[in-house]
Design a protein around this motif. Sequence first.
Motif, PDB file in Angstrom:
ATOM      1  N   ILE A 123       7.350  -7.668  -7.907  1.00  0.00           N
ATOM      2  CA  ILE A 123       7.643  -7.650  -6.481  1.00  0.00           C
ATOM      3  C   ILE A 123       6.836  -8.738  -5.784  1.00  0.00           C
ATOM      4  O   ILE A 123       5.672  -8.963  -6.116  1.00  0.00           O
ATOM      5  N   VAL A 124       7.478  -9.414  -4.819  1.00  0.00           N
ATOM      6  CA  VAL A 124       6.777 -10.420  -4.021  1.00  0.00           C
ATOM      7  C   VAL A 124       6.964 -10.094  -2.542  1.00  0.00           C
ATOM      8  O   VAL A 124       8.065  -9.747  -2.105  1.00  0.00           O
ATOM      9  N   PHE A 130      -2.032  -2.903  -4.576  1.00  0.00           N
ATOM     10  CA  PHE A 130      -0.841  -3.575  -5.104  1.00  0.00           C
ATOM     11  C   PHE A 130      -1.091  -4.979  -5.649  1.00  0.00           C
ATOM     12  O   PHE A 130      -0.511  -5.360  -6.666  1.00  0.00           O
ATOM     13  N   VAL A 131      -1.925  -5.756  -4.993  1.00  0.00           N
ATOM     14  CA  VAL A 131      -2.130  -7.145  -5.409  1.00  0.00           C
ATOM     15  C   VAL A 131      -3.117  -7.247  -6.560  1.00  0.00           C
ATOM     16  O   VAL A 131      -2.838  -7.892  -7.578  1.00  0.00           O
ATOM     17  N   ASP A 132      -4.255  -6.594  -6.418  1.00  0.00           N
ATOM     18  CA  ASP A 132      -5.279  -6.661  -7.465  1.00  0.00           C
ATOM     19  C   ASP A 132      -4.836  -5.987  -8.761  1.00  0.00           C
ATOM     20  O   ASP A 132      -5.418  -6.246  -9.827  1.00  0.00           O
ATOM     21  N   THR A 133      -3.819  -5.135  -8.684  1.00  0.00           N
ATOM     22  CA  THR A 133      -3.293  -4.452  -9.870  1.00  0.00           C
ATOM     23  C   THR A 133      -2.056  -5.169 -10.431  1.00  0.00           C
ATOM     24  O   THR A 133      -1.379  -4.645 -11.319  1.00  0.00           O
ATOM     25  N   ASN A 134      -1.755  -6.360  -9.883  1.00  0.00           N
ATOM     26  CA  ASN A 134      -0.650  -7.205 -10.355  1.00  0.00           C
ATOM     27  C   ASN A 134       0.739  -6.596 -10.136  1.00  0.00           C
ATOM     28  O   ASN A 134       1.706  -6.996 -10.789  1.00  0.00           O
ATOM     29  N   LEU A 135       0.835  -5.637  -9.235  1.00  0.00           N
ATOM     30  CA  LEU A 135       2.139  -5.040  -8.930  1.00  0.00           C
ATOM     31  C   LEU A 135       2.930  -5.877  -7.928  1.00  0.00           C
ATOM     32  O   LEU A 135       4.156  -5.951  -7.989  1.00  0.00           O
ATOM     33  N   PHE A 163      -0.045 -18.673  -2.456  1.00  0.00           N
ATOM     34  CA  PHE A 163       0.307 -17.498  -3.261  1.00  0.00           C
ATOM     35  C   PHE A 163      -0.955 -16.746  -3.650  1.00  0.00           C
ATOM     36  O   PHE A 163      -1.901 -17.317  -4.175  1.00  0.00           O
ATOM     37  N   ILE A 164      -0.943 -15.441  -3.388  1.00  0.00           N
ATOM     38  CA  ILE A 164      -2.086 -14.581  -3.684  1.00  0.00           C
ATOM     39  C   ILE A 164      -1.658 -13.540  -4.711  1.00  0.00           C
ATOM     40  O   ILE A 164      -0.657 -12.844  -4.510  1.00  0.00           O
ATOM     41  N   GLY A 165      -2.395 -13.425  -5.786  1.00  0.00           N
ATOM     42  CA  GLY A 165      -2.064 -12.454  -6.821  1.00  0.00           C
ATOM     43  C   GLY A 165      -1.360 -13.070  -8.000  1.00  0.00           C
ATOM     44  O   GLY A 165      -1.326 -14.294  -8.173  1.00  0.00           O
ATOM     45  N   SER A 166      -0.756 -12.211  -8.816  1.00  0.00           N
ATOM     46  CA  SER A 166      -0.097 -12.657 -10.044  1.00  0.00           C
ATOM     47  C   SER A 166       1.315 -13.175  -9.766  1.00  0.00           C
ATOM     48  O   SER A 166       2.108 -12.499  -9.120  1.00  0.00           O
ATOM     49  N   CYS A 173      -1.102  -9.280  13.947  1.00  0.00           N
ATOM     50  CA  CYS A 173      -1.440  -9.887  12.647  1.00  0.00           C
ATOM     51  C   CYS A 173      -2.896  -9.585  12.303  1.00  0.00           C
ATOM     52  O   CYS A 173      -3.229  -9.274  11.151  1.00  0.00           O
ATOM     53  N   LYS A 174      -3.749  -9.676  13.303  1.00  0.00           N
ATOM     54  CA  LYS A 174      -5.163  -9.366  13.115  1.00  0.00           C
ATOM     55  C   LYS A 174      -5.343  -7.908  12.702  1.00  0.00           C
ATOM     56  O   LYS A 174      -6.143  -7.590  11.814  1.00  0.00           O
ATOM     57  N   LYS A 175      -4.580  -7.019  13.340  1.00  0.00           N
ATOM     58  CA  LYS A 175      -4.669  -5.594  13.008  1.00  0.00           C
ATOM     59  C   LYS A 175      -4.271  -5.351  11.560  1.00  0.00           C
ATOM     60  O   LYS A 175      -4.944  -4.598  10.837  1.00  0.00           O
ATOM     61  N   PHE A 176      -3.172  -6.007  11.112  1.00  0.00           N
ATOM     62  CA  PHE A 176      -2.763  -5.871   9.710  1.00  0.00           C
ATOM     63  C   PHE A 176      -3.871  -6.369   8.784  1.00  0.00           C
ATOM     64  O   PHE A 176      -4.229  -5.703   7.813  1.00  0.00           O
ATOM     65  N   GLN A 177      -4.404  -7.534   9.103  1.00  0.00           N
ATOM     66  CA  GLN A 177      -5.418  -8.147   8.250  1.00  0.00           C
ATOM     67  C   GLN A 177      -6.659  -7.268   8.115  1.00  0.00           C
ATOM     68  O   GLN A 177      -7.249  -7.169   7.036  1.00  0.00           O
ATOM     69  N   GLN A 178      -7.023  -6.604   9.189  1.00  0.00           N
ATOM     70  CA  GLN A 178      -8.262  -5.829   9.188  1.00  0.00           C
ATOM     71  C   GLN A 178      -8.087  -4.381   8.730  1.00  0.00           C
ATOM     72  O   GLN A 178      -8.992  -3.816   8.114  1.00  0.00           O
ATOM     73  N   THR A 179      -6.911  -3.783   9.019  1.00  0.00           N
ATOM     74  CA  THR A 179      -6.768  -2.350   8.754  1.00  0.00           C
ATOM     75  C   THR A 179      -5.846  -2.000   7.595  1.00  0.00           C
ATOM     76  O   THR A 179      -5.964  -0.921   7.009  1.00  0.00           O
ATOM     77  N   VAL A 180      -4.924  -2.902   7.255  1.00  0.00           N
ATOM     78  CA  VAL A 180      -3.945  -2.599   6.194  1.00  0.00           C
ATOM     79  C   VAL A 180      -4.190  -3.446   4.950  1.00  0.00           C
ATOM     80  O   VAL A 180      -4.154  -2.955   3.825  1.00  0.00           O
ATOM     81  N   TRP A 181      -4.442  -4.737   5.155  1.00  0.00           N
ATOM     82  CA  TRP A 181      -4.552  -5.669   4.033  1.00  0.00           C
ATOM     83  C   TRP A 181      -5.589  -5.279   2.984  1.00  0.00           C
ATOM     84  O   TRP A 181      -5.289  -5.354   1.782  1.00  0.00           O
ATOM     85  N   PRO A 182      -6.788  -4.860   3.347  1.00  0.00           N
ATOM     86  CA  PRO A 182      -7.771  -4.523   2.303  1.00  0.00           C
ATOM     87  C   PRO A 182      -7.265  -3.458   1.331  1.00  0.00           C
ATOM     88  O   PRO A 182      -7.420  -3.599   0.111  1.00  0.00           O
ATOM     89  N   ASP A 183      -6.655  -2.383   1.851  1.00  0.00           N
ATOM     90  CA  ASP A 183      -6.125  -1.324   0.979  1.00  0.00           C
ATOM     91  C   ASP A 183      -4.873  -1.783   0.243  1.00  0.00           C
ATOM     92  O   ASP A 183      -4.661  -1.443  -0.927  1.00  0.00           O
TER      93      ASP A 183
END
Length: 238
Positions: A72-73, A100-105, A64-67, A85-95
């Motif tokens: 929403i989960v 959404f995750v770092d802001t606890n949403l 589990f990552i985040g709050s 999966c690699k493309k998501f991890q590199q191009t979408v996941w950081p943003d």
Amino acid sequence: MNKLLLLCFVAILSGCQSTQNNENTELKQEIAQLKDVQRQIAVKVGLGALVRPEKIELSSEAVFIGSKDAEIVMIEFTDLHCPYCKKFQQTVWPDFKAKFVDTNLVGVSARELPLSSLHPKAPYAAVTLRCAYNQGQYEGVKDRLFELGNSMSKDSLDVIVNDFNLNEEQFNACLVDTNVHNIVTHSLQDAAELGLASTPTFIIGKKEGDFIVNYELISGAGSLDKFEAAINKVRESK
């Protein structure tokens, strides 16, 4: 006498109501059991996607990552040797993580779906990541494993142990631990029951206890806009 008759009538009426309630409860249980049987049959013949449950349980074995208090989960099923999966991890996941995750949403429940028929080394990569996670390392090792892809070897694992300051003895013991292998197997089984057969697949839903409801599915690497639209739709659901 009239009061006595009235009390008897009320008692009889209450008794009938109680019986009806019991019958309704039994009927609901029978319907639930029937749906479960239908779902099991559908999964066995490869039609699990047609009978997905109204709510999906959040596995206690997931990373589990985040709050955990997030409304929403998102459940992520990934294959560490899948190019999408690699493309998501590199191009979408950081943003996605920053917005959404770092802001606890949104909380993320990360699970494994190594497609061994396409990527023979993917199950081993999944176990490798689990063993790193057991020593407090996850996202960095996940990035490294995506970079390595099918070129992963014993030498590259030695580098991972060194670069991420892992205890080599514990790491090597973990790699052959049947309990760790079983966690990956359980994830594969859960994915099959949901009718999932491609990676990456994301299930975004509103958290309700240990389940998510009103969920949306996204297959493929997607885009930040696509994920945001799904999150908004789930958030606005009732």
